[in-house]
Motif scaffolding. Structure first.
Motif, mmCIF file in Angstrom:
data_model
loop_
_atom_site.group_PDB
_atom_site.id
_atom_site.type_symbol
_atom_site.label_atom_id
_atom_site.label_comp_id
_atom_site.label_asym_id
_atom_site.label_seq_id
_atom_site.Cartn_x
_atom_site.Cartn_y
_atom_site.Cartn_z
ATOM 1 N N ASN A 1 51.914 33.028 33.331
ATOM 2 C CA ASN A 1 53.010 32.312 33.987
ATOM 3 C C ASN A 1 52.987 32.447 35.501
ATOM 4 O OD1 ASN A 1 55.029 31.490 31.596
ATOM 5 N ND2 ASN A 1 54.101 33.460 31.106
ATOM 6 N N VAL A 2 51.885 32.955 36.044
ATOM 7 C CA VAL A 2 51.728 33.093 37.490
ATOM 8 C C VAL A 2 50.813 31.991 37.992
ATOM 9 C CG1 VAL A 2 50.696 34.517 39.301
ATOM 10 C CG2 VAL A 2 52.211 35.561 37.610
ATOM 11 N N ARG A 3 51.268 31.259 38.996
ATOM 12 C CA ARG A 3 50.462 30.179 39.553
ATOM 13 C C ARG A 3 49.689 30.637 40.788
ATOM 14 N NH1 ARG A 3 52.305 23.943 39.710
ATOM 15 N NH2 ARG A 3 52.434 24.512 37.503
ATOM 16 N N ARG A 4 50.382 31.257 41.735
ATOM 17 C CA ARG A 4 49.719 31.749 42.952
ATOM 18 C C ARG A 4 50.420 33.027 43.399
ATOM 19 N NH1 ARG A 4 49.539 28.544 47.975
ATOM 20 N NH2 ARG A 4 51.761 28.185 47.533
ATOM 21 N N LEU A 5 49.717 33.831 44.172
ATOM 22 C CA LEU A 5 50.280 35.050 44.742
ATOM 23 C C LEU A 5 49.954 35.118 46.227
ATOM 24 C CD1 LEU A 5 49.242 37.749 42.082
ATOM 25 C CD2 LEU A 5 51.492 36.654 42.313
ATOM 26 N N GLU A 6 50.916 35.592 47.015
ATOM 27 C CA GLU A 6 50.595 36.003 48.377
ATOM 28 C C GLU A 6 50.412 37.512 48.334
ATOM 29 O OE1 GLU A 6 52.015 35.695 53.034
ATOM 30 O OE2 GLU A 6 53.551 35.756 51.469
ATOM 31 N N VAL A 7 49.239 37.981 48.799
ATOM 32 C CA VAL A 7 48.916 39.396 48.668
ATOM 33 C C VAL A 7 48.459 39.949 50.008
ATOM 34 C CG1 VAL A 7 48.275 39.129 46.245
ATOM 35 C CG2 VAL A 7 46.506 38.948 48.017
ATOM 36 N N GLU B 1 44.384 42.321 55.188
ATOM 37 C CA GLU B 1 44.118 40.901 54.935
ATOM 38 C C GLU B 1 45.275 40.316 54.114
ATOM 39 O OE1 GLU B 1 42.247 37.306 55.321
ATOM 40 O OE2 GLU B 1 41.692 39.214 56.251
ATOM 41 N N ARG B 2 45.955 39.341 54.695
ATOM 42 C CA ARG B 2 47.102 38.694 54.042
ATOM 43 C C ARG B 2 46.699 37.276 53.657
ATOM 44 N NH1 ARG B 2 53.238 38.407 56.679
ATOM 45 N NH2 ARG B 2 54.241 37.286 54.943
ATOM 46 N N MET B 3 46.856 36.917 52.384
ATOM 47 C CA MET B 3 46.356 35.616 51.931
ATOM 48 C C MET B 3 47.080 35.187 50.652
ATOM 49 S SD MET B 3 42.654 36.985 50.547
ATOM 50 C CE MET B 3 42.550 38.440 49.495
ATOM 51 N N TRP B 4 47.116 33.858 50.468
ATOM 52 C CA TRP B 4 47.554 33.290 49.200
ATOM 53 C C TRP B 4 46.328 33.127 48.311
ATOM 54 C CZ3 TRP B 4 52.239 32.283 47.041
ATOM 55 C CH2 TRP B 4 53.364 32.359 47.885
ATOM 56 N N VAL B 5 46.458 33.502 47.043
ATOM 57 C CA VAL B 5 45.337 33.379 46.115
ATOM 58 C C VAL B 5 45.815 32.693 44.845
ATOM 59 C CG1 VAL B 5 44.177 35.411 47.023
ATOM 60 C CG2 VAL B 5 45.757 35.666 45.095
ATOM 61 N N GLY B 6 44.863 32.071 44.160
ATOM 62 C CA GLY B 6 45.155 31.375 42.917
ATOM 63 C C GLY B 6 43.870 30.846 42.332
ATOM 64 N N GLY C 1 38.695 29.082 35.889
ATOM 65 C CA GLY C 1 39.007 28.541 37.203
ATOM 66 C C GLY C 1 38.889 29.535 38.341
ATOM 67 N N PHE C 2 38.151 30.629 38.116
ATOM 68 C CA PHE C 2 38.025 31.664 39.163
ATOM 69 C C PHE C 2 39.399 31.910 39.809
ATOM 70 C CE2 PHE C 2 36.462 33.427 43.295
ATOM 71 C CZ PHE C 2 35.777 34.506 42.764
ATOM 72 N N ASP C 3 40.346 32.351 38.961
ATOM 73 C CA ASP C 3 41.756 32.485 39.359
ATOM 74 C C ASP C 3 42.006 33.918 39.829
ATOM 75 O OD1 ASP C 3 44.528 32.548 39.596
ATOM 76 O OD2 ASP C 3 44.818 31.209 37.886
ATOM 77 N N LEU C 4 41.987 34.101 41.137
ATOM 78 C CA LEU C 4 42.158 35.446 41.680
ATOM 79 C C LEU C 4 43.593 35.943 41.494
ATOM 80 C CD1 LEU C 4 41.067 37.888 43.075
ATOM 81 C CD2 LEU C 4 41.267 36.719 45.281
ATOM 82 N N ALA C 5 44.566 35.040 41.505
ATOM 83 C CA ALA C 5 45.951 35.468 41.284
ATOM 84 C C ALA C 5 46.085 36.126 39.916
ATOM 85 C CB ALA C 5 46.908 34.285 41.408
ATOM 86 N N ARG C 6 45.591 35.463 38.888
ATOM 87 C CA ARG C 6 45.714 36.012 37.535
ATOM 88 C C ARG C 6 44.820 37.239 37.341
ATOM 89 N NH1 ARG C 6 46.904 31.000 33.310
ATOM 90 N NH2 ARG C 6 48.743 30.237 34.437
ATOM 91 N N ALA C 7 43.735 37.303 38.083
ATOM 92 C CA ALA C 7 42.890 38.495 38.012
ATOM 93 C C ALA C 7 43.611 39.719 38.565
ATOM 94 C CB ALA C 7 41.590 38.264 38.774
ATOM 95 N N LEU C 8 44.504 39.506 39.515
ATOM 96 C CA LEU C 8 45.223 40.620 40.133
ATOM 97 C C LEU C 8 46.464 41.023 39.339
ATOM 98 C CD1 LEU C 8 44.926 39.559 43.879
ATOM 99 C CD2 LEU C 8 43.741 41.444 42.741
ATOM 100 N N VAL C 9 46.970 40.134 38.475
ATOM 101 C CA VAL C 9 48.102 40.494 37.628
ATOM 102 C C VAL C 9 47.676 41.650 36.715
ATOM 103 C CG1 VAL C 9 49.608 39.724 35.760
ATOM 104 C CG2 VAL C 9 49.131 38.200 37.684
ATOM 105 N N GLY C 10 48.528 42.649 36.609
ATOM 106 C CA GLY C 10 48.216 43.801 35.777
ATOM 107 C C GLY C 10 47.389 44.869 36.465
ATOM 108 N N SER C 11 47.129 44.705 37.766
ATOM 109 C CA SER C 11 46.321 45.710 38.471
ATOM 110 C C SER C 11 47.164 46.857 39.010
ATOM 111 C CB SER C 11 45.523 45.063 39.597
ATOM 112 O OG SER C 11 46.362 44.398 40.521
ATOM 113 N N GLU C 12 48.484 46.832 38.749
ATOM 114 C CA GLU C 12 49.369 47.983 38.945
ATOM 115 C C GLU C 12 49.380 48.503 40.383
ATOM 116 O OE1 GLU C 12 48.436 50.883 35.948
ATOM 117 O OE2 GLU C 12 48.555 49.424 34.332
ATOM 118 N N GLY C 13 49.243 47.593 41.347
ATOM 119 C CA GLY C 13 49.298 47.994 42.750
ATOM 120 C C GLY C 13 48.100 48.784 43.206
#
Length: 1005
Positions: free
Chosen positions: A169-175, A181-186, A245-257
């Protein structure tokens, strides 16, 4: 793959100063704040370096940049409810929940929104409700868990059956990376990837590095990830696959900070279900229920939850089950299957189709159908209460997480449950306290286990079980974690599940994104051992303190009471729609001013490692200072933490043989001062309200200068009672003893006089104690427990004849009534007369409902706004009051206001006015101001009535007894409030004489 323990961090004394200079927000490195953040909901404990509470996203970025320059570890923290240790670390904690909790934007057409990480799930969904939308996944901690935390843990909950995990349910993240490095990923198309690479810099380095790592391990990523709905363990590297889709946002979900800090999130939303229906299925045991899941899932339910007989027995013992048990069909294992639809007919049809299917099968279950929202909600709460019921089973060893959320293919769930039960038996864990329940539609099983975590052998046993359990779930093609993530609890075991190559890939990803290992180190990868940094452990040692209260639910040990909190975080609810706790958190939104935060400090005090001065601790005192002692947590906390009692206990020891705050002498000894003032109330009122002199009196008494001192009544109730002409003979229903509490006697005697009228009309013979008596409440609330004991003992001597004769004692002030029912028996543990009194004490409405069910109250067809007293909510309940008002024709609406904010002496004490008033302004005072003038404001508590009167509302609240008596006086309610209703109600606006105001009754109401 494992390190030894957390690496000691050398911190420059100038770090807090630099953070304060660079960060717009609160920067707290004091011991009290750090202790409040030392634990989450897991078995682990690590004292943080400090806590930063940024006011904006940019302020959080500034804080992390300061930490990066100084090589200081960082922990990004949401609701702090993690069960695997990922929210506790030796790091600078970034707490998003106080300020960074905005719903930034909503695109209703696209069904998306952008949020800041600190917004709680329930708060988000309340704000989205106007669009008919919601965020789909709903963990049981939905009141307090944040979107940032859900992204960190890849949270799920019961509704993941329909909507998937957070990652879905995550489309994009600003991380933000640790190095800035500050960026939007998805999701990233080939063209977008090429543009990123062409631009160069750190972002290009991350993208090219991830693609390189992915491409070199394509086969392993595609084959080593279990193809099950609840795989939460490990990094989501499968989201980087070309087909994903090489989705970096979803790859980072669950990485617990551990890889990046999430600054903002763009989320997919779903439509709020219009209608729901539920089928409850009963099976011979929980494994048989698991066997049935495969067939039920084909019907595409909205939720599919399972629970066993052990869980229900634990909830029944803990009084958490309520009436929900009545909805369950026969069985010893149950499935709750809920369907959603655009119409009630659609939902009902889907539910009945399931029932028809199952009825035609061999070994058909027992079935109950519900399309009543209230009944469905009761059953959903029954399932959500699992953690509270299993953590501290009554009569058993406390249970701990550790194997809390394993998951297997749903079609293999029944066999897994059998094998898991056998494994628990093999390790000697008590079947009567080890429940199996969870999100069965997706094969996720919850359990808490009575691990012995205080001895070396016990910790070895704990480790051995986790090793065996991980082997078991992997043999089923399952996941170590199906909901709560890896953290420290399972990070060390990931090699078993994924193999060394994939775990090595996790480590390489960590090195790419966080090369210095400063983002939540020791979790998921390069993990601390699962049996280190335990909140208890073999070195846990403390001296058991002697106490005033007996703590019967905690084996008569304060140390166990201090360990009761399991960190669920319901006390961090920002709305009081369904609970009273925790008013100070609702106002301040600070962890140390939540019930959980205070419990953490009390545990640290008992442990004696960080807080070393025991009862004399100023850190604990300061955290407890803003505790309202409302007792809301006693009923609202899932594990029944009773912070009001703990506060009284602490104050008793903290000030032993020391000078106390002046408010303890003025407000704590109020019954004595009221008795003295009753000899000349007019004179006392003139002195206490005289210009200039009033301020001096308040300053000397430690009373907030903003408060008006309540005026004493011209004639106390007990004097009126002695002088009253009474007719011969008693009531047909027998005698009752009306309790003349200080507030109903000295300040609002009209309440007690009205109660006499109602009781006599109902056929009771009213008696009043012949000597001055007191329940000791004000001494308890100020921690003067030795005095409170003596006061209670004297009261028992005075009332001994009536107590032993079984005469009901009728309380009018909820806090005094609750004192007899709850605190008294724990303060005088073993005193039989105290025990009898606790069982004979009733509210007016309880007596009328239980002993006079055929009494016909006067008909009073009015609208009423009801402010429920905190102690009534927590100890006494309101069912009887609701019943009496219904029988009297009163259209009552209970305000969702929680604590009024005055809370006895709390709101009168110097330094508390702002918080007290803010609590009142949340809901109560605005709603009273907005009420129609013909609406009656009902408040049985003196504090509540005083807060309303002094809250610039222009209204005066009345007690239920007064309203009933007014109806009796007029025989029928004509729409105008009789003068009798406000008899003997002095106030700060009624002049200093102690008499009744001369204003018209309607204006004064």
């Amino acid at each position: 793959m494992t390190s030894n323990t957390s690496v000691a961090v050398e911190i420059s004394p100038s770090l807090p100063a630099e953070l304060r200079a660079q960060v717009d927000g609160e920067v707290d490195f004091d011991l009290g704040t750090r202790a409040a953040y030392a634990m989450d909901s897991s078995n682990y404990r690590q004292l943080p370096i400090g806590v930063v509470t940024p006011r904006t996203i940019d302020a959080a970025v500034a804080a992390i940049r300061v930490c990066s320059r100084r090589d200081v570890p960082v922990l990004s923290r949401g609701g702090g409810t993690s069960l695997a240790g990922q929210s506790t670390n030796v790091a600078v904690v970034i707490d998003w929940t106080r300020h960074c909790r905005r719903l930034v934007s909503v695109d209703a057409a696209a069904r998306t929104c952008v949020v800041e990480p600190g917004i709680a799930l329930d708060d988000l969904n309340r704000q989205l409700s106007g669009y008919g939308l919601m965020f789909g996944p709903k963990p049981s901690t939905h009141r307090s868990c944040t979107i940032g935390g859900m992204i960190g843990n890849n949270s799920c909950g019961a509704t993941a059956q329909a909507y998937g995990k957070t990652v879905d349910n995550v489309r994009r993240l600003e991380v933000l990376t640790y190095d800035g490095e500050r960026m939007w990923v998805g999701p990233t198309s080939d063209d977008e990837y090429a543009a990123i690479v062409a631009e160069g810099g750190r972002k290009a380095e991350i993208y090219t590095g991830l693609r390189r790592l992915r491409d070199s391990h394509l086969a392993q990523i595609r084959t080593r990830y279990p193809d099950i709905p609840r795989r939460v363990s490990g990094y989501n590297l499968d989201s980087l696959l070309p087909e994903s889709g090489f989705d970096l946002a979803r790859a980072l979900v669950g990485s617990e900070g551990t890889l990046v800090t999430v600054l903002q999130a763009e989320l997919d939303l779903v439509q709020v279900p219009t209608a729901k229906a539920m089928v409850v299925l009963g099976y011979p045991d929980i494994a048989a229920a698991g066997d049935a899941v495969e067939a039920i899932v084909k019907h595409r339910p909205w939720q599919l939850e399972g629970l066993d007989q052990v869980l229900l027995e634990l909830e029944t013992r803990a009084q958490l089950a309520g009436t929900a048990l009545d909805e369950l069909p026969q069985g010893s294992g149950w499935l709750m299957v809920q369907f959603a639809g655009d119409t009630q007919q659609e939902a009902d049809d889907r539910a009945r189709a399931l029932m028809d299917d199952l009825a035609g099968r061999e070994h058909a279950p027992q079935m109950t159908f519900l399309d009543d929202p209230a009944g469905e909600e009761r059953l959903s709460e029954l399932r959500e209460a699992g953690l509270g019921a299993t953590a501290h089973p009554i009569g058993g060893h406390e249970n701990w997480e550790g194997w809390e959320d394993s998951a297997v293919p749903p079609e293999r769930l029944g066999d897994y449950l059998r094998d898991l039960r056998r494994l628990l038996d093999d390790f000697g864990f008590d079947r009567n306290t080890t429940a199996l329940y969870g999100h069965f539609g997706q094969g996720c099983v919850h359990t808490r286990i009575p691990f012995e975590l205080r001895t070396a052998d016990g910790v070895r046993h704990f480790r051995a079980f986790l090793e065996k359990a991980s082997d078991l779930v992997i043999s089923y093609g399952g996941s170590l974690s199906g909901e709560h993530g890896d953290g420290q609890a399972r990070g060390e075991l990931l090699t078993k599940m994924f193999g060394t190559e994939i775990v090595g890939l996790f480590t390489e990803v960590k090195g790419l994104l966080d090369p210095k290992n400063k983002m939540n180190p020791g979790k998921v990868v390069l993990a601390n051992p699962l049996d280190r940094q335990l909140r208890l452990g073999p070195d846990y040692s403390h001296a058991e303190p002697a106490t005033y209260f007996s703590y019967p639910r905690d084996e008569h040990r304060f140390s166990k009471a201090a360990l009761r909190c399991v960190g669920i975080g319901n006390c961090r609810n920002s709305s009081s729609e369904d609970q009273v706790m925790c008013p100070s958190y609702m106002v301040t939104r600070q962890e140390e001013h939540s019930t959980r935060g205070r419990a953490r400090l009390l545990f640290e005090m008992i442990r004696g490692e960080s807080i070393t001065d025991g009862w004399r601790s100023t850190e604990v005192r300061d955290a407890l200072d803003l505790c309202f002692a409302c007792k809301g947590c006693k009923s609202d906390c899932p594990v029944n933490v009773d912070m009001a009692t703990y506060k009284a206990e602490f104050l008793a020891h903290h000030y032993e043989h020391r000078i106390r705050p002046m408010a303890h002498y003025s407000m704590g000894w109020l019954p004595l001062w009221a008795a003295l003032a009753g000899r000349a109330p007019g004179l006392v009122n003139r002195v206490t309200h005289a210009p200039g002199l009033s301020g001096l009196i308040k300053k000397a008494g430690g009373i907030a200068p903003e408060r008006e001192l309540p005026a004493f009544a011209a004639e106390p109730f007990t004097r009126w009672w002695r002088n009253r002409t009474r007719t011969a003979g008693g009531g047909s229903r027998g005698p009752v003893l009306l309790w003349p509490d200080t507030f109903s006697n000295a300040f609002h005697p009209g309440v007690a006089r009205a109660a006499v009228q109602v009781l006599e009309d109902a056929g009771f013979e009213v008696r009043v104690p012949r000597e001055p008596v007191c329940c000791g409440l004000t001494w308890v609330s100020t921690g003067q427990l030795g005095v409170a004991r003596r006061v209670l003992q004297r009261t028992l001597r005075v009332l001994r004849k009536e107590i032993r004769a079984g005469v009901p004692v009728i309380g009018l002030e909820p806090s005094c009534t609750a004192m007899f029912r709850a605190d008294g028996p724990e303060l005088l543990d073993g005193d039989e007369d105290m025990r009898r009194l606790s069982k004979q004490t009733r509210t007016l409405a309880e007596l009328l409902t239980e002993r006079a069910p055929d009494w016909e109250p006067p008909q009073i067809p009015v609208n009423a706004l009801v402010q429920t007293h905190c102690h009534q909510h927590a100890v006494l309940g309101t069912d009887a009051e609701t019943d009496v008002m219904r029988r009297a024709g009163i259209e009552a609406k209970t305000l969702p206001s929680g604590c009024c904010g005055l809370a006895g002496n709390f709101g009168f004490e110097a330094g508390h006015y702002a918080v007290s008033r803010a609590a009142g302004e949340r809901v109560l005072l605005p709603r009273v101001r907005a009420a129609d003038q013909r609406t009656v404001i009902l408040a049985d508590g003196f504090s509540c009535r005083t807060q309303i009167e002094q809250g610039d509302t222009g209204r005066t609240a009345v007690h239920l007894a007064e309203l009933l008596a007014a109806g009796l006086e007029g025989n029928a309610w004509g729409g105008e409030r009789p003068e009798q209703l406000m008899a003997e109600r002095p106030s700060s606006t009624s002049g200093p004489t102690g008499g009744t105001s001369s204003e018209p009754a309607e204006e004064r109401s």
